[in-house]
Design a protein around this motif. Structure first.
Motif: not given
Length: 434
Positions: A76-80, A101-104, A128-129
């Motif tokens: 989900p983090y990669m997708d964001a 917004v979200a993610g890296q 991402p942790i």
């Protein structure tokens, strides 16, 4: 198109991570998987760790060198990251960022970028942790002197009921996604709480709450609860970088390098292949028998590709002024968490080092029944804060070894909500004892 670029970038990073062992071997042919590093051969890793970690190896912390393994981001983090990162940029003064917004925020790092240090540090902020919430239940720490080759001499036993956080921005797994509507009203990036302290007895019931704001000119709000006086005290922000009592952790280093980003100047010192512990073999972590219990050892250390950034406290009206002259942050370029951090006093001498042991698995402990995930993720299973000038350490075990809550880590499971981060909830937990 962005998805393809990110996938290629991550593939290239993975290749550099896997090549790290070869790079270290080239730098020092005597360090290879299977080696055991002790004080007797510590010089072999002097150029492969920070000065603070090298100090600990010299003083008894044993390293088991293992092959490098990949670490994948939670899907989900990669997708964001793929969805939102293209709209993120630094502000005109290059100190803060907009469009997140979200993610890296900045997944494509260029060492030649004049503002690469700021982008690396912002990636550390939204890492991402854990992206939504976390609750670390019933963990314990021990404070002791560093005693190479001698038995542990415990100065203080510390037990805490909850170490928890809730992110209002950057949410990827638990509703509301990706931003809590409360952010528009309060401007809070995240909420943090540590309470109640269960031991030692003279601190039982104490706790702290902390809020971080998006406004670059607004400092953190924080309060603590004293059960003796039954009073809430608003804390001066400068206290957050100061360790007190018989322990060496301060709130700015509870979870890596965590002060307000805009209150520091950042300088990129380079990238290097170094050793770190990101595939720890033990959870609960083990007490090191060869440095007086000041660290976790023996434990697995492997070659990792790291970014190195110098953070210097700003001295202006919007910054409280940390006691350290500077902090050197070593940030794993794949995990995006710092395996270790060194801080220096006003004379430029090494003062404190913080070491974090991470495990990469689908559950925090092998026999977990609730905290089980559909993919592997990182867990901090051990953390040590060391005063290198006083030869003193606080070693924390996450999960604790003798606690009523065995699974310990609940990450992005909705284990806490915003109500948990209120003075009312902290006071109630203090009075009830859990």
């Amino acid at each position: 198109m962005l998805r393809k670029v990110l996938r290629m970038a991550m593939l290239g990073l993975g290749m550099s991570i896997l090549a790290a062992s070869m790079a270290i071997a080239k730098a020092n042919a005597q360090v290879k998987p299977g080696d055991v590093i002790t004080p007797e051969n510590a010089a072999k890793v002097q150029s492969l760790v920070s000065p603070g970690v090298y100090y600990m190896v010299q003083h008894g912390m044993q390293m088991n060198i293992v092959p490098t393994e990949r670490v994948e981001w939670p899907p989900p983090y990669m997708d964001a990251t793929e969805k939102y990162s293209s709209q993120v940029s630094l502000t005109a003064d290059h100190r803060s960022m907009i469009g997140y917004v979200a993610g890296q925020p900045f997944p494509l790092i260029d060492a030649n970028d004049p503002y690469v240090a700021e982008k690396i540090i912002w990636n550390n902020v939204f890492r991402p942790i854990q992206s939504d919430d976390y609750d670390l239940r019933y963990f314990d720490c021990q404070s002791e002197y560093i005693r190479p080759g001698k038995e542990q001499q415990i100065i203080d036993n510390i037990e805490v009921g909850h170490y928890a956080g809730y992110n209002l921005v950057g949410r990827t797994e638990v509703e509301p996604l990706p931003v809590d509507p409360d952010f528009k009203k309060t401007g809070r990036f995240w909420l943090f709480a540590l309470y109640p302290v269960l031991a030692p007895q003279d601190a039982r019931g104490m706790g702290i709450i902390r809020f971080r704001y998006a406004d670059p000119k607004r400092g953190d709000d924080s309060w603590d609860w004293n059960p003796g006086s039954r009073r809430v005290r608003r804390l001066n922000e400068s206290i957050l970088s100061t360790a007190t009592g018989a322990q060496t952790f301060d709130p700015d280093h509870y979870s890596g390098f965590n002060p307000k980003t805009e209150q520091y100047d950042h300088k990129f010192l380079g990238e290097k292949e170094l050793l770190a512990s990101v595939h720890a073999a033990h959870s609960p972590e083990v007490t090191c028998a060869t440095d007086g219990g000041a660290s976790a050892c023996p434990e697995n250390w492997e070659a990792r590709h790291m970014y190195i950034v110098e953070a210097t406290p700003r001295r202006d009206a919007n910054s409280p002024g940390a006691l350290d002259k500077k902090t050197i942050v070593y940030l794993d370029s794949e995990v995006w968490f710092e395996p270790y951090i060194d801080t220096y006093d006003q004379s430029g001498q090494l003062w404190r080092t913080h070491i974090y042991w991470l495990a990469y698995r689908d559950r925090p402990v092998p026999d977990a029944r609730i905290a089980i995930y559909p993919f592997k993720r990182d867990f901090v299973v051990g953390a040590a804060s060391i005063d290198t000038q006083g030869n003193f350490s606080t070693m924390c075990y996450l999960p604790g070894r003798n606690t009523p809550e065995h699974e310990c880590w609940y990450i992005n499971q909705g284990a806490v909500d915003k109500e948990f981060f209120t003075v009312r909830a902290m006071e109630a937990a203090s009075l009830s004892g859990h």
